[in-house]
Design an enzyme around this catalytic site. Sequence first.
Site, PDB file in Angstrom:
ATOM      1  N   HIS A 198      -0.469  -1.937  -6.011  1.00 31.50           N
ATOM      2  CA  HIS A 198      -1.401  -0.941  -6.549  1.00 31.50           C
ATOM      3  C   HIS A 198      -2.199  -1.487  -7.728  1.00 31.50           C
ATOM      4  O   HIS A 198      -3.239  -0.962  -8.080  1.00 31.50           O
ATOM      5  CB  HIS A 198      -0.646   0.342  -6.937  1.00 31.50           C
ATOM      6  CG  HIS A 198      -0.228   1.147  -5.751  1.00 31.50           C
ATOM      7  ND1 HIS A 198       0.285   2.416  -5.845  1.00 31.50           N
ATOM      8  CD2 HIS A 198      -0.263   0.867  -4.422  1.00 31.50           C
ATOM      9  CE1 HIS A 198       0.561   2.874  -4.626  1.00 31.50           C
ATOM     10  NE2 HIS A 198       0.241   1.945  -3.754  1.00 31.50           N
ATOM     11  N   ASP A 199      -1.696  -2.559  -8.352  1.00 34.28           N
ATOM     12  CA  ASP A 199      -2.424  -3.205  -9.440  1.00 34.28           C
ATOM     13  C   ASP A 199      -3.601  -4.021  -8.892  1.00 34.28           C
ATOM     14  O   ASP A 199      -4.615  -4.201  -9.544  1.00 34.28           O
ATOM     15  CB  ASP A 199      -1.445  -4.128 -10.199  1.00 34.28           C
ATOM     16  CG  ASP A 199      -1.979  -4.608 -11.538  1.00 34.28           C
ATOM     17  OD1 ASP A 199      -3.174  -4.424 -11.817  1.00 34.28           O
ATOM     18  OD2 ASP A 199      -1.185  -5.178 -12.316  1.00 34.28           O
ATOM     19  N   THR A 268      -9.261  -3.443 -10.231  1.00 31.93           N
ATOM     20  CA  THR A 268      -9.549  -4.846 -10.518  1.00 31.93           C
ATOM     21  C   THR A 268      -8.571  -5.671  -9.693  1.00 31.93           C
ATOM     22  O   THR A 268      -7.432  -5.263  -9.494  1.00 31.93           O
ATOM     23  CB  THR A 268      -9.303  -5.178 -12.002  1.00 31.93           C
ATOM     24  OG1 THR A 268      -7.900  -5.022 -12.275  1.00 31.93           O
ATOM     25  CG2 THR A 268     -10.088  -4.259 -12.916  1.00 31.93           C
ATOM     26  N   PHE A 270      -7.286  -8.550 -10.529  1.00 34.47           N
ATOM     27  CA  PHE A 270      -6.310  -9.262 -11.367  1.00 34.47           C
ATOM     28  C   PHE A 270      -5.016  -8.475 -11.544  1.00 34.47           C
ATOM     29  O   PHE A 270      -5.019  -7.242 -11.488  1.00 34.47           O
ATOM     30  CB  PHE A 270      -6.911  -9.541 -12.757  1.00 34.47           C
ATOM     31  CG  PHE A 270      -8.203 -10.284 -12.689  1.00 34.47           C
ATOM     32  CD1 PHE A 270      -8.219 -11.648 -12.421  1.00 34.47           C
ATOM     33  CD2 PHE A 270      -9.413  -9.621 -12.861  1.00 34.47           C
ATOM     34  CE1 PHE A 270      -9.426 -12.342 -12.334  1.00 34.47           C
ATOM     35  CE2 PHE A 270     -10.627 -10.312 -12.773  1.00 34.47           C
ATOM     36  CZ  PHE A 270     -10.625 -11.668 -12.501  1.00 34.47           C
ATOM     37  N   ASP A 272      -3.357  -7.068 -13.964  1.00 30.84           N
ATOM     38  CA  ASP A 272      -3.709  -6.729 -15.351  1.00 30.84           C
ATOM     39  C   ASP A 272      -3.224  -5.329 -15.701  1.00 30.84           C
ATOM     40  O   ASP A 272      -3.791  -4.675 -16.579  1.00 30.84           O
ATOM     41  CB  ASP A 272      -5.233  -6.831 -15.541  1.00 30.84           C
ATOM     42  CG  ASP A 272      -5.998  -5.929 -14.582  1.00 30.84           C
ATOM     43  OD1 ASP A 272      -5.348  -5.250 -13.750  1.00 30.84           O
ATOM     44  OD2 ASP A 272      -7.241  -5.879 -14.655  1.00 30.84           O
ATOM     45  N   SER A 274      -3.592  -2.583 -14.315  1.00 27.78           N
ATOM     46  CA  SER A 274      -4.608  -1.530 -14.200  1.00 27.78           C
ATOM     47  C   SER A 274      -3.958  -0.235 -13.716  1.00 27.78           C
ATOM     48  O   SER A 274      -4.529   0.846 -13.865  1.00 27.78           O
ATOM     49  CB  SER A 274      -5.750  -1.960 -13.275  1.00 27.78           C
ATOM     50  OG  SER A 274      -5.248  -2.392 -12.027  1.00 27.78           O
ATOM     51  N   ARG A 339      -2.780   6.867  -7.258  1.00 27.10           N
ATOM     52  CA  ARG A 339      -1.654   7.035  -6.339  1.00 27.10           C
ATOM     53  C   ARG A 339      -0.316   7.255  -7.045  1.00 27.10           C
ATOM     54  O   ARG A 339       0.734   7.239  -6.399  1.00 27.10           O
ATOM     55  CB  ARG A 339      -1.565   5.799  -5.426  1.00 27.10           C
ATOM     56  CG  ARG A 339      -2.794   5.627  -4.560  1.00 27.10           C
ATOM     57  CD  ARG A 339      -2.912   4.232  -3.974  1.00 27.10           C
ATOM     58  NE  ARG A 339      -3.262   3.225  -4.975  1.00 27.10           N
ATOM     59  CZ  ARG A 339      -3.581   1.962  -4.694  1.00 27.10           C
ATOM     60  NH1 ARG A 339      -3.608   1.566  -3.442  1.00 27.10           N
ATOM     61  NH2 ARG A 339      -3.880   1.109  -5.647  1.00 27.10           N
ATOM     62  N   GLU A 342       2.463   9.361  -5.516  1.00 21.75           N
ATOM     63  CA  GLU A 342       2.746   9.200  -4.093  1.00 21.75           C
ATOM     64  C   GLU A 342       4.241   9.281  -3.791  1.00 21.75           C
ATOM     65  O   GLU A 342       4.664   9.919  -2.857  1.00 21.75           O
ATOM     66  CB  GLU A 342       2.167   7.870  -3.614  1.00 21.75           C
ATOM     67  CG  GLU A 342       2.065   7.798  -2.123  1.00 21.75           C
ATOM     68  CD  GLU A 342       2.811   6.615  -1.567  1.00 21.75           C
ATOM     69  OE1 GLU A 342       2.200   5.881  -0.831  1.00 21.75           O
ATOM     70  OE2 GLU A 342       4.008   6.444  -1.868  1.00 21.75           O
ATOM     71  N   HIS A 435       6.087  -1.561   3.686  1.00 18.58           N
ATOM     72  CA  HIS A 435       6.451  -0.293   4.328  1.00 18.58           C
ATOM     73  C   HIS A 435       7.710  -0.453   5.174  1.00 18.58           C
ATOM     74  O   HIS A 435       8.403   0.509   5.453  1.00 18.58           O
ATOM     75  CB  HIS A 435       5.302   0.213   5.215  1.00 18.58           C
ATOM     76  CG  HIS A 435       4.071   0.557   4.422  1.00 18.58           C
ATOM     77  ND1 HIS A 435       2.818   0.599   4.974  1.00 18.58           N
ATOM     78  CD2 HIS A 435       3.912   0.869   3.110  1.00 18.58           C
ATOM     79  CE1 HIS A 435       1.930   0.929   4.036  1.00 18.58           C
ATOM     80  NE2 HIS A 435       2.572   1.088   2.896  1.00 18.58           N
TER      81      HIS A 435
END
Length: 688
Positions: A198-199, A268, A270, A272, A274, A339, A342, A435
């Site tokens: 997800h990052d 992004t 990277f 990082d 996010s 997310r 989730e 998954h």
Amino acid sequence: SIITEARQLVDATYLQARKSLKRKLEEKIVNPMDFLKHLKDPIGSTRSAVRAADYLETTLKLLKRKLHLSGEQSFNVTDLLSRRQKEMISKGTGCDCQTRSIKCPERDFYRTITGECNNRNHSHLGSSNRAFVRWLPAVYEDGVSVPRGASEGKRYNGFPLPLVRKVSNEIAHTANENVTADRQLSLVFMQWGQWVNHDIDLAPASGEGASLELQCHTSCAFKPPCFPIKFPPDDPRALSPNTCMPFVQSASACSPGAFRREQLNAATSFIDASTVYGSDDALARSLRNLSSQLGLMAVNQLFWDAGLELLPFENTTHSVCVLTNRSANIPCFKAGDKRVTENLGLSAMHTLFVREHNRLARELRKLNPHWDGEKLYQESRKIVIAINQIITYRDYLPLLLAEETSRWIPLYSGYNEKVDPRASNVFSLAFRFGHTSVQPFVSRLNESFQPLCSSSHVPLHLTFCAPWRIVMEGGIDPLIRGMVVDHAKLMKQNQLLIEELQNHLFEQTEVMGLDLGAMNMQRGRDHGLPGYNAWRGFCGLSQPQTVEELSEVLGNPKLAKKFMNVYGTPYNIDLWIGAVAEPVVPQGRVGPLLSCIIGTQFRNLRDGDRFWWENPGVFTPQQLQALRKISVSRVICDNTHIKKIPRDAIHHFHHTLFPASSFQADGKSLKIQTVLDLGNVSSKDLIS
């Protein structure tokens, strides 16, 4: 005039989409698709980027219609446009603003929130709201945007593409009871994979996707952005002959020059963090506590987790999360990534790192009372990012790739501005291998690692978008203990995807859950990804032609036969199912094809990142020494009330499990091995 008409059409659809979702939330009727939409709805600057791309696509569609070009002809409408006309379309739709490069400041100490200017020569590389990079050319039915499999009966390599739901039923499906535990790895391993993923990437749904008028639910026709998943005739879940599973295409990105459909990455590329800070300046500001000069992240003002911080709520009057438990009335959490709610394990990771940021900011303030809020925020953020990079490359990837690690990710030799750090379109699908390591239940354990109460063992589908379970049922500690004690699911060729994900995804409020396996394959077609053999070729691996050659690659004649019966040829196999079906590399958790795609991506993310934690000048030698001591367990100890935990939370502690304890849950007696017997663990294996 066509551009104006296109803009009006798209704006009307967007407005309708928002109204229809709002109406449904007011009437409290939502279906699984609405949960998914909520998690993948473009927000902030992503919304403008997606809208510009929609203006562009609609303009081209209208032009094609006005020029009466039937789909049979082999040329694109763009072949008829002069360069000036193309520029006019790009300007008129706002696409030129989206793809313009910016001038970077002379000096910078910290990375930008958007990832811009990480590469000084090509400021957009790796930044948010740009197209994914393609490692192989896109394959569309019409060469421009129509996904393969959209027209029935069309042949590829001599065979029609099978329905993805048929592939899912015949090859991916595993009953919840029939799950083999990964002896070596805990569920923290699976959760870290999702956290890092997800990052790196987020392909938001098309902005038009929520429109009622489009009815991605009721019709089985391919009408962009609806690309519904059809049921094979013998499917036990087909309610009537013409029902489909709804599916909304990913949003497209403005791509300069080529008017071919490219998908947008809203995050992004990277690593990082996010997920914590956001990939958009406005969102990043809204996630901070700007009421004081302390550099803190905003936290929940209504609820606490036994004195520790919880994530803030999103400020919407009608939140889809409320509908998972109306009496609790708890909205979705707000974080750097949409997310966040989730699943519960993911929300726990988000909570952990927001607390870690705030803990660091408070410590840094004690050491540097003269620093202002911005400096405290940026320095804490810089450390949180380093922690995420270290755990991913030192602890996670070697378990995933095993002896293939050094082949794809050799030792670090410094930043290379020629390396393209962008997330690739194929990676956004390949990394969904995770998954297959998800367990069907979520366990929550108390201080003595015993089940928390009768409801401590919850079926996975009842935990999607359910933040009330964190707020009302004991916070994040019980979840983290459960993740440490539970094994990850082992990916086996005859046990690919648990029933919970294959039939009950987001099935909170309605009968018809979604099928994650089918969606992964449909998403691959939506993204124009070539088939299995093309990617084997890209990675320098053999490309099986016959059932014998495929049985050799899969080490499984029975499975190879199944694939050939369904697809006709290995060239047509959808990337996701082909990749997860391969036998894993020695000691690793993925096969050769996934090792290549994942390894290549992570190497690019590291070598093309100017702010990589080991790049000289980013941290001082003393800081580097301190950073090397961090671990997942350390972060957990520092930010929860958990008193004891294995020193290595990702590896499973199999020799310290109590005998099975049985207890009631959902009226069934469940035997689960839960409890860590902390008595017989040597102290060197634990940190208090």
